[in-house]
Design an enzyme around this catalytic site. Structure first.
Site, PDB file in Angstrom:
ATOM      1  N   SER A  54       0.844  -1.204   0.000  1.00 42.86           N
ATOM      2  CA  SER A  54       0.000   0.000   0.000  1.00 42.86           C
ATOM      3  C   SER A  54       0.870   1.241   0.000  1.00 42.86           C
ATOM      4  CB  SER A  54      -0.896   0.006   1.244  1.00 42.86           C
ATOM      5  OG  SER A  54      -1.552   1.242   1.395  1.00 42.86           O
ATOM      6  N   TYR A  58      -3.095  -0.812  10.292  1.00 40.70           N
ATOM      7  CA  TYR A  58      -3.057  -1.117   8.866  1.00 40.70           C
ATOM      8  C   TYR A  58      -1.730  -0.680   8.254  1.00 40.70           C
ATOM      9  CZ  TYR A  58      -4.292  -0.917   3.888  1.00 40.70           C
ATOM     10  OH  TYR A  58      -4.311  -1.079   2.532  1.00 40.70           O
TER      11      TYR A  58
END
Length: 681
Positions: free
Chosen positions: A558, A571
């Site tokens: 990400s 996350y």
């Protein structure tokens, strides 16, 4: 479609639907009839016959070649003799009616020259058992009397058509023939009669073998060669699959298929299996797909995996040397070059059969053909002695100029042909888009997801899009569970023979501030993404190393792995973990030819399971925009002002797997439409 053609297709589909009648894409059927010539307006006699490469079970009108009978029969007057009979295949093109439909096959002469309105040529196991028995001619007379006539082996072609036509003329009472070493041909005045005659030959041969055959045609049971219990058998198969695929891909990469069909296990448990396997297959359709003989492991079922691998490596070297000698014994100056000396069939006692080909369908069909061959050997040995055509004749067909021309006409392989991919979290969103793209580019794909039903549905959808049910399978996989991860790798290598590409995509996210994030939140996200990708990569790496063909591991990380933003500590931290796993594994697996790269997407809202599961609503709240506008919001904060879609990430994954990136490892590719704060430094 006229009645004659309708009846022909219906008969073909019925015969082809039952594997006892003929093998996949094997045999052909025909019908003769009259239509009006669109040019002259006069009636013209036509032959409709299954074209080259078609399958009876799925035959449609488009799969028929259509020829004028007057012109085809006239070829008899210009036939130059058996030494030049291959030239007659090109001559069929001058007999076509109109556009002619499908390309005429080598067996077209058999159908056109035999004086019968309907003709079936099939490859039933029971018929080939008689055809390959040492005393097949005498057995044909004993079993069928004068209703079926023996035809000595002759390579398919124009002369065989002439031979059968003469037999039909000389034996008006006959309903068909047994073709030595090959199969059967039957005929009739009507479509129904031809079908009945075909089935009469097949079923009569079946009954005779059942009533007169020996009870143990494969010999007495060999101690230690019996079938292992089911879980142990498949675990052993999965342990051997990557190593085997590496061996049989010595010449060029192959896709595999595994079966532990009871008939294969029975064959390998008998004392005669080694002798019979060495004799090879007989029917041309069989050995063209299975090679002249298989590689057979000569160790008991309980031998250690290490001992089995060592022996398989020795046997593979011997197989390649033996195949080269076979080629050199029979090749002439104008023979096509040797196509590779690796086996297409590998038999493992107590475990089953691995078959290989240029794609999954080819590999599966090769296995089905060898199972046909086992059935043939069983029948022939039950009532006589199995005696296939000699290897010189096999070579003439395997390296036939017509077969070589057919191979040269095959379309160019797609970029990822022969490659096998496992994509985790692939039932939706980015994972599904990646799996879809890889499959479209020629790869076989395994869709792994926590939800088995959704995984299977995604695999089915991809298969339908590609138009091939052999390209995708769906499996359940909990990437946090080490045993479940190994089961997913085992399922992959048993489905397709091995693994070349792993995409670590499984993930989830909870959008919370530091103070709101619980230890359970932290553990959940780290278990799925950091621990999960570690476990899957570890299990896949073992298979990749064992296989010895290199490969690709891709992490879908990400933008957050390098960008610090509020309210997503768990996350972002686990994504940073994944990003560094890329570097660590690239450094460790490079010596094995395995490339490890990452992709850093951002703002992939549409189709995303993560965003649909609540993450989108929470991120939208953080940014103060409506959830349905979140994708557009992300786009506006990028340099390119473009919304990122799952397909954009799939494009990057595909590119990393191609030869264009053969020298790239340890790379992180941003797919975020340009987020300056996430530039890699």
């Amino acid at each position: 479609m006229n009645t004659t053609v309708t009846e022909l297709i219906e008969r073909s589909n019925r015969l082809g639907a039952d594997p006892k009648n003929t093998n996949y894409a094997g045999g052909n059927t025909s019908a003769k009839g009259t239509e009006t010539d669109p040019v002259t307006g006069d009636p013209v006699e036509l032959l409709w016959v299954k074209g080259s490469g078609g399958d009876l079970g799925t035959l449609t009108e488009k799969g028929l070649a259509v020829l004028r009978l007057d012109r085809m029969r006239a070829l008899v007057d210009v036939y130059p003799g058996v030494e030049r009979e291959d030239e007659m295949v090109a001559a069929f093109d001058y007999c076509l009616h109109g556009r002619g439909g499908a390309a005429p096959s080598i067996d077209t002469a058999m159908h056109g020259l035999v004086d019968a309105a309907h003709v079936d040529h099939l490859h039933p196991d029971s018929g080939i058992a008689i055809a390959t028995a040492a005393d097949g001619e005498a057995l044909t007379k004993q079993i069928f009397g004068d209703r079926v006539v023996w035809v000595p082996w002759r390579r398919p072609g124009f002369q065989l058509g002439l031979d059968i036509a003469e037999i039909k003329r000389s034996n008006p009472q006959a309903i068909g023939t047994i073709l030595g070493g090959h199969g059967i041909t039957a005929w009739g005045d009507t479509s129904a009669q031809a079908e009945a005659h075909s089935l009469e030959i097949i079923e009569t041969a079946e009954r005779y073998i059942a009533e007169h055959g020996r009870s143990a045609p494969f010999g007495a049971p060999l101690d230690g060669y019996g079938a292992l219990p089911d879980p142990q058998r498949r675990t052993r198969a999965a342990a051997l699959a990557p190593f085997l695929r590496g061996l049989v891909s010595t010449h060029k990469p192959q896709v595999g298929h595994f079966t532990d069909d009871p008939r294969v296990l029975e064959f390998l448990a008998g004392s005669e299996h080694s002798r019979l396997a060495a004799l090879g297959t007989s029917c041309p359709d069989h050995f063209l797909r299975t090679k002249v003989k298989p590689l057979v492991l000569d160790l008991p079922a309980d031998a250690s995996i290490d001992d089995a691998k060592a022996r398989l490596a020795e046997l593979h070297d011997a197989y390649r040397a033996d195949y080269r000698a076979y080629y050199e014994r029979h090749a002439t100056a104008d023979s096509p070059a040797m196509r590779g000396a690796d086996p297409a069939i590998v038999l493992i006692p107590g475990v089953g059969m691995f078959s290989y080909g240029k794609d999954k369908q080819t590999a599966r069909v090769a296995g089905e053909f060898y199972l046909n061959a086992i059935n043939v050997m069983r029948g022939a040995e039950a009532i006589s002695t199995y005696a296939p055509i000699d290897e010189a004749e096999k070579f003439r067909i395997e390296y036939w100029a017509l077969e070589e021309a057919k191979l040269q006409r095959m379309p160019k392989p797609k970029p990822l042909a022969t490659r096998i991919a496992l994509v985790t979290g692939a039932a939706s969103g980015i994972g599904k888009a990646i799996a879809t793209r890889l499959a479209a580019e020629g790869a076989c794909v395994v869709i792994a997801d926590l939800d088995a039903e959704k995984a299977e549905a995604a695999a089915s959808e991809i298969s339908q899009e590609i138009g091939n049910t052999d390209v995708a399978v769906g499996i359940a996989a909990d990437v946090t569970d080490e045993a479940a991860v190994q089961a997913a790798i085992d399922a992959t290598v048993l489905a397709f023979g091995g693994i070349d590409i792993l995409v670590n995509n499984a993930g989830l996210s909870l959008s919370k501030s530091l103070l709101e994030t619980t230890a359970d939140d932290w553990d959940l996200q780290h278990n799925v993404m950091a621990r999960g990708s570690f476990l899957v990569s570890k299990a896949a790496a073992k298979a990749l190393i064992d296989q010895g063909l290199g490969g690709d591991i891709i992490y879908i990380s990400s933008k957050n792995s390098v960008f610090a933003g509020p309210n997503n500590i768990a996350y972002s931290a686990t994504k940073a973990d994944q990003a560094h796993q890329v570097r660590l594994l690239a450094a460790e697996l490079g010596e094995h030819g395995v490339k490890v790269n990452g992709i850093n997407p951002d703002g992939v809202v549409r189709g995303s399971g993560i965003f649909a599961g609540g993450w989108g609503a929470k991120r939208a709240a953080v940014y103060g925009v409506p959830e349905e506008e979140l994708g557009k919001y992300y786009a506006q904060r990028t340099l390119l002002k473009r919304e990122v879609l799952p397909e954009n990430v799939a494009n990057a994954a595909f590119a990393l797997c191609t030869s264009d990136f053969s020298h790239t490892t340890g790379l992180h590719v941003p797919v975020d439409a340009g987020v300056a704060a996430a530039f890699l430094r």
